[in-house]
Motif scaffolding. Structure first.
Motif, short mmCIF file in Angstrom:
data_model
loop_
_atom_site.label_atom_id
_atom_site.label_comp_id
_atom_site.label_asym_id
_atom_site.label_seq_id
_atom_site.Cartn_x
_atom_site.Cartn_y
_atom_site.Cartn_z
N LEU A 67 0.85 -1.19 0.00
CA LEU A 67 0.00 0.00 0.00
C LEU A 67 0.89 1.24 0.00
N PRO A 68 0.91 1.98 -1.10
CA PRO A 68 1.76 3.18 -1.13
C PRO A 68 1.19 4.27 -0.22
N ILE A 69 2.06 4.87 0.54
CA ILE A 69 1.63 5.88 1.50
C ILE A 69 0.97 7.07 0.78
N GLY A 70 -0.14 7.51 1.32
CA GLY A 70 -0.81 8.70 0.79
C GLY A 70 -1.61 8.49 -0.49
N ILE A 71 -1.71 7.25 -0.97
CA ILE A 71 -2.36 7.02 -2.28
C ILE A 71 -3.82 7.48 -2.28
N THR A 91 -4.78 10.36 -5.09
CA THR A 91 -5.69 9.97 -6.18
C THR A 91 -7.00 10.78 -6.09
N PHE A 92 -7.43 11.09 -4.86
CA PHE A 92 -8.64 11.92 -4.73
C PHE A 92 -8.38 13.33 -5.27
N ILE A 147 -0.70 18.15 -7.00
CA ILE A 147 -0.88 16.79 -6.48
C ILE A 147 0.21 16.42 -5.46
N ALA A 148 1.44 16.92 -5.69
CA ALA A 148 2.55 16.47 -4.84
C ALA A 148 2.88 17.41 -3.70
#
Lengths: 281, 457
Positions: free
Chosen positions: B106-110, B114-115, B149-150
């Protein structure tokens, strides 16, 4: 406003440092299991009086049941709940003043550690700050100090601490879970690596520093005491002790002791084991 | 962080500032698991392409591209977040497919990034080129979307920033424009909630795990559940506050994510105060498109349920999260139904009872967050009723610490009420001393470091 915020914090820090000077010594300020581990480790690392750290017990949560003060002067118990002997051994390495004797518990030798505890106490700017400013130490946290003062007040109104010696019924589910360690989890472990390399390397380093090393067993639930894992560990420890020329304090009568979950001694058994250990050293 | 801050304000133009923030955000994200940066970049790339296609097309094509963008974002989320759940639920774990699905990390913050991607795609579709706040030049577009996003203060645990809130803020920032007081207050409050409250409570609520809780008294079990309710608030509100403070230092304003949620006198009010960025996201991008309350009453209740169950699933790939969402959905639907059929107005004297009821229900539901197995949740609730109520000194110690660390959260909520009724000047004057005390406590009473609970989502 920002200036006022920082001034307030600095003033409070100064006032609290003074308040700490007036508190009675030996307050039990730990707040949690991990907090207790940190306080123990800090007290050991930052203690510069060699006579107070001559004898060091290195163990797991099982050895927290030893009544350290009853063993005599200069004893420190580096038994960490939820952790392993490897943390205690690393603390000894990190400290410049070496003890004269080190007692190493032999249960859960296969359990690994992430060294978070020892890293927290020995590395980083914060550990340097804490070694210089006692007000920042975990044992001086205001909430823990408040608890200790309140407990002291309550205890003052009571008699001496009474050690309950009634029998304990162990929850069978808990016993079943604990038995996993001895029946399944460690049966396939690499004994050779632990006893001929990992623990051997630690022993050699301690011995090369002129430290006397003593291995010891902690009492467990009788079913676990006779398990394959414990028996094999005992044999390997004896072999290692013979090779290294050190002592190994074994235990044959687990049924004389009571635990509350299969592995941790209840208080009266902790006292009984402390007396046994004292008679052997 | 300090280096980024200094060179950011030394940079002579907006482009350089954007690049510095992007680079530092990438370093921040890749710090522990550099490989995961590839996924973040892939997600950003998908959104850049989608946005470009939407902007360059008309009519049905515009709709098709935005639908594809939404689906692509959801597929990324589904693959990385829900594959282990699908593997565990539908396949034998030792089968090749089952073990493959379970092993996907599970990638952190996904869930958060994505939201934000979804928000970007939908907002671009809803607006034309004059109102979408996106630059026309390709380079600038890529930079702006990547930064949106980042952006590191909110990249891994929110708040979820909507495209229409963030993109208009991308312009040259000046050191003189920083609202230092706001930032310092947010940072102190955030670190206090996280390091003093949540991190200390964490060491106590540790014992809520199975089988440890089986040995505890009824009083201790209740105290721990209460403590966990305080911990999860302090942990997440603390992170959000830190994110707001950090974003402020770089000239960006993020929306408040918490507004004293535990004073809510209804479930709908709770969701207007708790994790506001998620609840408004779900409302704007899911509940309203589903029809909201514009269709029949039955459809409104169904929409509420769908929104909350999906909101529950957003939190984690376990059925317990769906049950948590469903529980909130049912509570919201019942509340609405009661209001619809009776139109009953509660007397003000019963307000406290309503607040306590909502708090108790919300707190009970947090058990589904704390215990991974549904059976353990049931067992915990049973134990609360059947275990010996008081077992001695250990209970007192536990209650004392949970009480002490919960007290600031209760006071924090109480201040909100007092502010409504008393002279705000009094609070303004004592504010500096209050924040000074919080800073002092951060210095002398922080708990052992622990991950933010919402990192796992």
């Amino acid at each position: 406003m920002i200036k006022k915020v920082f001034i307030t914090a600095v003033v409070l820090l100064a006032v609290y440092s003074i308040v700490l000077k007036f508190l009675p010594a030996g307050l039990d300020t730990d707040q949690s299991q991990y907090g207790e581990n940190v306080i123990k480790a800090q007290n050991f690392i930052y203690n510069n009086r060699p006579e107070e750290t001559e004898n060091v017990i290195v163990g797991t949560s099982l050895s927290t049941r030893i009544f350290t003060d009853s063993l005599g002067q200069g004893f420190v118990n580096l038994a960490f709940s939820g952790s392993t002997i490897w943390d205690g051994l690393r603390l000894i390495k990190a400290k410049a003043i070496k003890p004269k004797r080190v007692f190493i518990e032999n249960t859960f030798l296969f359990k690994n550690t992430d060294y978070n505890l020892t890293d927290y106490v020995t590395n980083g700017v914060h550990s340097k700050l804490k070694s210089a400013l006692p007000v920042l130490l975990e044992e001086n946290q205001p909430v823990g100090v408040l608890k200790a003062v309140l407990v002291n007040q309550l205890r003052g109104k009571q008699n001496e601490l009474v050690i309950d010696s009634t029998a304990v019924n162990i929850n069978p589910e808990i016993l079943e879970i604990q038995s996993e360690y001895f029946v399944h989890d460690y049966i396939e472990e690499n004994y050779e690596y632990i006893f001929t390399r990992r623990l051997r390397a630690e022993l050699d380093e301690l011995l090369s520093n002129g430290i006397e090393v003593i291995l010891y067993e902690m009492p467990l639930h009788p079913d676990f005491c006779s398990s394959e894992v414990v028996r094999r560990t005992r044999v390997e420890c004896q072999k290692l002790a013979d090779e290294a020329g050190i002592r190994f304090i074994t235990l044959q009568n687990c049924e004389f002791y009571q635990t509350n979950d299969g592995i941790h001694l209840v208080e009266h058994s902790g006292l009984k084991f402390t007396r046994y250990l004292k008679s052997k050293i | 962080m300090l280096i980024t801050f200094v060179i950011y304000y030394l940079a002579g133009n907006l482009r350089l500032q954007k690049l510095i923030l992007i680079a530092s955000s990438f370093v921040f994200y890749a710090w522990h698991y550099p490989k995961l940066l590839a996924l973040l970049c892939f997600s950003i790339l998908i959104n850049i392409i989608t946005v470009k296609l939407i902007k360059n097309s008309e009519g049905q094509r515009r709709f098709t591209y935005s639908t594809l963008g939404v689906v692509a974002n959801l597929l990324i989320l589904a693959f990385f977040k829900y594959s282990p759940l699908i593997g565990k639920t539908f396949f034998f774990e030792d089968s090749s497919i089952g073990s493959f699905l379970v092993s996907i990390p599970l990638p952190i913050g996904i869930s958060f990034f994505t939201f934000q991607g979804l928000s970007l795609v939908i907002d671009t579709f809803r607006n034309d080129s004059k109102t979408d706040n996106l630059p026309e030049s390709n380079t600038s577009l890529v930079e702006s979307i990547t930064m949106y996003i980042a952006f590191f203060p909110q990249l891994i645990a929110g708040p979820i920033v909507k495209a229409y809130e963030f993109l208009p803020q991308i312009n040259k920032k000046y050191l003189k424009d920083i609202d230092w007081e706001y930032c310092v207050k947010k940072l102190i409050l955030g670190y206090f909630l996280k390091m003093v409250i949540a991190d200390n409570l964490k060491d106590h609520t540790f014992w809520m795990q199975y089988p440890y809780f089986m040995e505890l008294s009824g009083l201790n079990l209740m105290a721990l559940l209460f403590g966990y309710s305080m911990q999860i608030f302090a942990d997440f509100a603390g992170y959000s506050s830190i994110a707001l403070g950090l974003a402020g230092l770089f000239g960006y304003t993020l929306r408040e994510n918490f507004m004293f949620p535990y004073v809510s006198a209804s479930f709908s009010e709770f969701w207007r105060r708790w994790h506001i960025s998620l609840s408004t996201f779900l409302k704007e991008y899911l509940y309203i498109p589903l029809g909201g309350n514009r269709k029949s009453k039955a459809r409104t209740y169904l929409n509420l349920m769908i929104t909350m169950v999906l909101g529950g699933f957003w939190h984690g790939a376990a059925w317990s999260y769906a049950v948590w969402g469903a529980a909130h959905g049912i509570a919201l639907a019942i509340e609405r139904w009661v209001n619809d059929i009776t139109g009953f107005k509660w007397p003000k004297s019963l307000l406290l009872i309503k607040i306590l009821f909502v708090f108790a229900s919300v707190t009970l539901c947090w058990l589904l967050f704390r215990l991974p197995q549904f059976s353990e949740v049931i067992l915990y609730i049973k134990q609360m009723g059947s275990a010996v109520f008081f077992k001695g000194m250990q209970d007192m110690t536990s209650v004392f610490f949970i009480g002490m660390y919960s007290l600031p959260v209760l006071v924090y909520h109480l201040i909100y009420y007092r502010r409504l009724k008393f002279d705000p000047l009094f609070f303004k004057k004592s504010e500096a001393v209050g924040y000074g005390v919080l800073l002092f406590m951060i210095l002398v009473n922080s708990g052992s470091a622990g991950s933010f609970i919402y990192f796992q989502f």
